[in-house]
Design a protein around this motif. Structure first.
Motif, mmCIF file in Angstrom:
data_model
loop_
_atom_site.group_PDB
_atom_site.id
_atom_site.type_symbol
_atom_site.label_atom_id
_atom_site.label_comp_id
_atom_site.label_asym_id
_atom_site.label_seq_id
_atom_site.Cartn_x
_atom_site.Cartn_y
_atom_site.Cartn_z
ATOM 1 N N ILE A 184 0.817 -1.219 0.000
ATOM 2 C CA ILE A 184 0.000 0.000 0.000
ATOM 3 C C ILE A 184 0.845 1.262 0.000
ATOM 4 O O ILE A 184 0.486 2.268 -0.636
ATOM 5 C CB ILE A 184 -0.976 -0.009 1.198
ATOM 6 C CG1 ILE A 184 -1.955 -1.193 1.072
ATOM 7 C CG2 ILE A 184 -1.742 1.307 1.296
ATOM 8 C CD1 ILE A 184 -2.841 -1.398 2.282
ATOM 9 N N ARG A 185 1.988 1.247 0.670
ATOM 10 C CA ARG A 185 2.794 2.470 0.771
ATOM 11 C C ARG A 185 3.326 2.944 -0.579
ATOM 12 O O ARG A 185 3.755 4.092 -0.711
ATOM 13 C CB ARG A 185 3.932 2.269 1.758
ATOM 14 C CG ARG A 185 5.041 1.355 1.268
ATOM 15 C CD ARG A 185 6.088 1.130 2.348
ATOM 16 N NE ARG A 185 7.189 0.318 1.856
ATOM 17 C CZ ARG A 185 7.831 -0.577 2.595
ATOM 18 N NH1 ARG A 185 7.460 -0.781 3.852
ATOM 19 N NH2 ARG A 185 8.833 -1.269 2.087
ATOM 20 N N ILE A 190 -4.712 6.222 -2.883
ATOM 21 C CA ILE A 190 -5.210 5.118 -2.063
ATOM 22 C C ILE A 190 -6.728 5.243 -1.928
ATOM 23 O O ILE A 190 -7.225 6.217 -1.335
ATOM 24 C CB ILE A 190 -4.561 5.116 -0.669
ATOM 25 C CG1 ILE A 190 -3.038 5.048 -0.794
ATOM 26 C CG2 ILE A 190 -5.073 3.941 0.158
ATOM 27 C CD1 ILE A 190 -2.297 5.088 0.523
ATOM 28 N N LEU A 192 -10.510 4.738 -0.505
ATOM 29 C CA LEU A 192 -10.943 4.773 0.887
ATOM 30 C C LEU A 192 -10.945 3.382 1.516
ATOM 31 O O LEU A 192 -10.503 3.204 2.660
ATOM 32 C CB LEU A 192 -12.343 5.386 0.991
ATOM 33 C CG LEU A 192 -12.903 5.487 2.414
ATOM 34 C CD1 LEU A 192 -12.007 6.344 3.301
ATOM 35 C CD2 LEU A 192 -14.325 6.030 2.391
ATOM 36 N N GLU A 195 -7.541 2.507 2.472
ATOM 37 C CA GLU A 195 -7.115 3.288 3.646
ATOM 38 C C GLU A 195 -7.638 2.638 4.929
ATOM 39 O O GLU A 195 -6.925 2.576 5.936
ATOM 40 C CB GLU A 195 -7.632 4.727 3.551
ATOM 41 C CG GLU A 195 -6.846 5.592 2.590
ATOM 42 C CD GLU A 195 -7.212 7.067 2.720
ATOM 43 O OE1 GLU A 195 -7.987 7.412 3.637
ATOM 44 O OE2 GLU A 195 -6.721 7.866 1.912
ATOM 45 N N TYR A 198 -5.547 -0.334 5.566
ATOM 46 C CA TYR A 198 -4.228 0.102 6.045
ATOM 47 C C TYR A 198 -4.290 0.437 7.535
ATOM 48 O O TYR A 198 -3.399 0.077 8.320
ATOM 49 C CB TYR A 198 -3.795 1.320 5.231
ATOM 50 C CG TYR A 198 -2.303 1.499 5.054
ATOM 51 C CD1 TYR A 198 -1.388 0.505 5.384
ATOM 52 C CD2 TYR A 198 -1.805 2.697 4.516
ATOM 53 C CE1 TYR A 198 -0.027 0.691 5.191
ATOM 54 C CE2 TYR A 198 -0.442 2.886 4.319
ATOM 55 C CZ TYR A 198 0.436 1.879 4.658
ATOM 56 O OH TYR A 198 1.784 2.061 4.460
ATOM 57 N N TYR A 199 -5.345 1.130 7.925
ATOM 58 C CA TYR A 199 -5.535 1.473 9.338
ATOM 59 C C TYR A 199 -5.716 0.206 10.172
ATOM 60 O O TYR A 199 -5.148 0.083 11.268
ATOM 61 C CB TYR A 199 -6.745 2.395 9.493
ATOM 62 C CG TYR A 199 -7.051 2.739 10.928
ATOM 63 C CD1 TYR A 199 -6.333 3.745 11.584
ATOM 64 C CD2 TYR A 199 -8.032 2.057 11.639
ATOM 65 C CE1 TYR A 199 -6.598 4.058 12.909
ATOM 66 C CE2 TYR A 199 -8.291 2.361 12.967
ATOM 67 C CZ TYR A 199 -7.577 3.360 13.603
ATOM 68 O OH TYR A 199 -7.831 3.653 14.917
#
Length: 363
Positions: A184-185, A190, A192, A195, A198-199
């Protein structure tokens, strides 16, 4: 981004608390379900039996599974449901039983209810099944058409589960961060849903690093603490959300490719899936040359008894033919290790393993 992302967020109903299985029959009745098939293993039913309700107003037929989530077992149990007109299927057990139950529910087109007895992976949360043949060899995995209807987590069952499965589950869930982050980085934009994945992946890492050692101590003592329950839910919920929201950006990359390679040699068969993944995390970080992060993780690994070198895998650098077999499987063109970046060669992977061995001796 140009790619179609599919969000498979969560079960329709999830609850984790002591005594939650007393809600099972009311939940079935509220959905108009009066006749249910219950799939389990011998150990899983033994672990759960003291917490199961008596089913006074609904009929539940229990069925012992064969030990594998195989196509033949899925077909057998699907036929049991169809022949006896069962209206739902309950699965009680670890990952294979729950995966089997999800597949049977999907094939029979009936609601699925899952009761996990191990916190070893995110199988209770994820609408996915890993398929094996009757000999236990991996075939493929597949997402199902619908999410699980009900997931009920009785944490006291997990409290009595084997420690090795619990620590393996911690490692498998810790990998969610490292494997998602490396993918992802690199994205310029990105979505939603990614995201959110990722969180969730970062939450996996933060919660597990902060709470796992205390949770393991509490499991050993038989104490159902806040930290223990939080780790259990992180394995199930946060772990499941990474792939559920991230789709291909929240699945596996380097660590699981190393796991897949390790399964090719019998020497590593004493280790659980999550334990092999734990070593895979370190190899992935070595490929990324992120030695500071490896140093940060080593004390955590040692405290939990997770493998961090070849000796724990029953391998050594002198086992060149065995290592070559592991490496060749891990770097196949279709393997996820190449999501790290440029194609990872066998030579590059072997060098990373050698450097990791040297580093773990020095630290």
């Amino acid at each position: 981004m140009g790619k179609e992302l599919i969000v498979r967020a969560a079960p329709q109903y999830y609850q984790c608390q002591e005594g939650v299985l007393n809600q099972l029959e009311p939940l079935l009745k509220e959905r108009g379900i009066v006749k249910t098939l219950m799939i389990h293993g011998e150990k899983s039913l033994e672990a759960a039996k003291d917490y199961l309700p008596s089913f006074n107003e609904t009929f539940v037929h229990d069925e012992l599974y064969s030990g594998e989530c195989s196509l033949s077992e899925i077909e057998r149990l699907t036929n049991v449901i169809k022949q006896s007109s069962f209206e739902a299927v309950i699965g009680i057990g670890g990952g294979k039983v729950l995966d089997l139950t999800k597949a049977v529910g999907d094939e029979a087109k009936v609601p699925t209810i899952l009761i996990p007895t191990l916190a070893s992976n995110c199988a209770p949360w994820t609408p996915l099944t890993v398929y094996y043949n009757d000999e236990g060899q991996f075939l493929y995995y597949k997402y199902h058409k619908t999410n699980t209807n009900i997931v009920l987590v009785e944490p006291r069952i997990i409290l009595d589960s084997p420690l090795q499965y619990f620590t393996a589950g911690i490692a498998d869930t810790l990998a969610k961060w490292y494997e998602a982050d490396v993918i992802i980085r690199k994205l310029e934009e990105i979505p939603l849903s990614v995201e959110i994945a990722y969180y969730a992946a970062k939450t996996c890492k933060d919660v597990l690093i902060q709470n796992s050692i205390k949770a393991v101590e509490d499991l050993k003592r038989g104490e159902l603490s806040y930290e223990l329950v939080k780790v259990i839910e992180t394995v199930f919920m946060a772990g499941g959300m990474v792939g559920g929201f991230g789709d291909e950006y929240g699945r596996v990359s380097g660590a699981h490719a190393i796991h897949n390679g390790l399964t090719q040699v019998p020497d590593t068969h004493h280790l659980l899936h999550g334990e092999k993944v734990a070593y895979g995390i370190l190899v992935q970080l070595a490929l990324e040359e992120n030695w500071d992060e490896i140093k940060h993780l080593l004390n955590f690994y040692k405290a939990l008894g997770l493998p961090y070198n070849l000796a724990a895998l029953h391998l050594s650098l002198a086992d060149s033919s065995k290592l070559q077999k592991v490496i060749e499987a891990a770097v196949k063109p279709e393997e996820t290790i190449h999501l790290i970046g440029e194609n990872v060669s066998a030579e590059k992977l072997l060098n990373a393993i050698k450097r990791l061995e040297e580093f773990t001796v020095l630290v």
